[in-house]
Enzyme design. Structure first.
Site, short mmCIF file in Angstrom:
data_model
loop_
_atom_site.label_atom_id
_atom_site.label_comp_id
_atom_site.label_asym_id
_atom_site.label_seq_id
_atom_site.Cartn_x
_atom_site.Cartn_y
_atom_site.Cartn_z
N LYS A 51 0.80 -1.23 0.00
CA LYS A 51 0.00 0.00 0.00
C LYS A 51 0.84 1.29 0.00
O LYS A 51 0.38 2.33 -0.46
CB LYS A 51 -0.94 0.01 1.21
CG LYS A 51 -2.15 -0.89 1.06
CD LYS A 51 -3.17 -0.30 0.11
CE LYS A 51 -4.49 -1.04 0.15
NZ LYS A 51 -5.49 -0.44 -0.73
N SER A 305 0.41 -9.85 -0.87
CA SER A 305 0.23 -8.40 -0.75
C SER A 305 0.46 -7.82 0.64
O SER A 305 0.60 -6.61 0.78
CB SER A 305 -1.17 -8.03 -1.23
OG SER A 305 -2.15 -8.70 -0.47
#
Length: 502
Positions: A51, A305
């Protein structure tokens, strides 16, 4: 617009804060599924998530005046830390609005990075609305978690790295999807340079807004989303991310909680790293896709992720990984309530390893037994059930029964003759003070609670099983009460496992 994204990605400024994450071969997983599997290790970034790429690229492209005023974001997860770290690096103010339900560890993480954590509302939607108000009041710049071209371009640098790190044959890249920022950026880059590579989006079966939207040809908003993979629990994907996904994404696949738990275990065995559920989503999808399409000898890349996992949640993952990997099957067996029955049952099971055995006397004629057995493949549970039935033992396969896996195995105790007009419901309650009180006060005092099982294993929410004695004339009122409560729930009254054991 597509060439614009290529340029945006190639000129992205992410490497002031992000590393070029490793692309690692996963030998054990590869051997087991007979395909070459590589993991794109975004869980190794400074905030243990991809992110920060998009957040920093957005903020690094702001004007000096905008940076001076500061930025604002709404997030309870990885985006919050990405924005806070980026602000620290750029020397600007960062206000992060988080729901009041956000675990303290996440609030502390934002503050440790220099972010101003503001707690507002019970849900992400409430926090988002408050952030928009603050944005106007204090003239801050909003940093969206996914639906922004600069954020998308920042995430797209992962696709750029994959092609650079693996110039040889790649058959498919599997990407987890929440709001769609990651897959939009990765697909926009890879499909323009290597269009033969398939881009497969992976979602949980209970948070599949992008897959449903792709099928409908328009954005579909979900009324509820599953909470286990909290990093991808998004009700409505972005308009820009949906547009790019329509153009570049080849296919979608959904997986369940057990498959994610199995993938977390797989990655641990190959890397000794522990992913969060959203972080293991792509690998779970790659495994399921390979099985469904009978892929052999292909090169598959899964983006891991994130790794912001609550330690206590590992108990739940360990419980469910064997079911997800088809290493454990669960059954309800009926045997005569007489001496020697257990011995005959054990003989029927044979040399197979028993993982669980639950029983309590509740009937003078028949005994209901909850049994877990070690298996080698999912189809084996069907063969075991058929074999036991053939030997005269009534058998119900509970391997895919959510209520049985989450609650029943911990509370087998016999049925009650007192529970007249009992209805059974399964809930997910937010893990915060007052959640149970809100439930109790919303139910009519005329409905007696006849069964209750609470289970929390380090999540931001708890799993509850509730039995209530509700007269048939009150069913409409009950439905209205449950709908107004706002908690995800499932009616389990007709669940066969309930009728056998509870």
């Amino acid at each position: 617009m597509s060439t614009d994204y290529l340029k945006r990605i190639l000129t992205s400024k992410v490497y002031d804060v992000a590393i070029e994450s490793p692309l690692e071969f996963a030998p054990q997983i590869s051997t087991r599924i007979q395909n070459k599997v590589f993991l794109k290790r975004e869980d190794t970034q400074a905030v243990f998530s991809f992110k920060l790429r998009g957040a920093y690229n957005k903020m690094a492209n702001l004007s000096a005046a905008e940076l001076k005023r500061g930025v604002i974001a709404a997030s309870a997860g990885n985006h919050a830390q990405g924005v806070a770290l980026s602000a620290k690096r750029l020397g600007c103010r960062a206000v992060i609005v988080m729901p009041t339900t956000t675990p303290k560890v996440k609030v502390d993480a934002v503050r440790a990075l220099g972010g101003e954590a503001v707690l507002a509302g019970d849900s992400y939607s409430d926090a988002y609305a408050h952030a928009l108000d603050l944005e106007k009041q204090e003239k801050l710049t909003f940093v969206h978690p996914f639906d922004d071209p600069d954020v998308i371009a920042g995430q797209g640098t992962i696709g750029m790295e994959i092609l650079r790190q693996h110039p040889n044959q790649i058959d498919a890249v599997f990407v987890p999807i929440g709001g769609g920022g990651l897959i939009a950026g990765v697909a926009a880059y890879i499909k323009q340079l290597r269009p033969n590579i398939k881009i497969i989006g992976v979602q949980t079966a209970d948070s599949d807004a992008m897959a449903r939207s792709a099928k409908a040809g328009r954005r579909i908003e979900l009324s509820d989303v599953g909470l286990f993979s909290d990093g991808t629990a998004v009700k409505l994907v972005g308009s820009e991310t949906f547009k790019l996904a329509k153009q570049y994404v080849d296919d979608y696949i959904t997986v369940d909680t057990d498959a994610i738990c199995a993938a977390i275990k797989d990655v641990f065995q190959d890397t000794r790293s522990v992913l969060e559920p959203a972080g293991a989503l792509a690998l779970a999808g790659a495994k399921r896709y390979a099985a469904l399409h009978e892929l052999k000898g292909k090169t598959l890349i899964a983006i891991t992720s994130g790794a912001n996992m609550n330690f206590d949640r590992l108990r739940f993952v360990a419980d469910r990984a064997d079911v997800g990997e088809a290493r454990e099957a669960l059954f309800a067996l009926t045997i005569p309530e007489k001496r020697g029955s257990f011995l005959r049952l054990c003989a029927a099971i044979g040399k197979r390893s028993v993982t669980e055995f639950n029983y309590r006397m509740s009937d003078s004629n028949a005994a209901q037994v909850f049994v877990g057995l070690q298996i080698g493949s999912l189809s084996e549970s069907e063969r075991i059930a058929a074999g036991l039935i053939k030997k005269g033992i009534p058998t119900l396969d509970l391997t895919s029964n959510e209520m049985a896996k989450t609650h029943l195995r911990y509370m087998v105790g016999g049925r009650s003759t007192l529970a007249e007009n009992e209805m059974l419901f399964r809930f997910e309650f937010p893990e915060r003070p007052g959640a149970l009180m809100k439930f109790l006060t919303s139910m009519s005092p005329n409905w007696n609670i006849s069964l209750f099982h609470y289970r929390n294993q380090g999540d931001d929410y708890a799993r509850i099983l509730v039995g209530m004695q509700v007269p048939p004339t009150d069913k409409k009122e009950l439905k209205q009460s449950l709908e107004s409560l706002g908690y995800p729930y499932w009616n389990e009254t007709d669940n066969p496992a309930y009728h056998l054991f509870l």
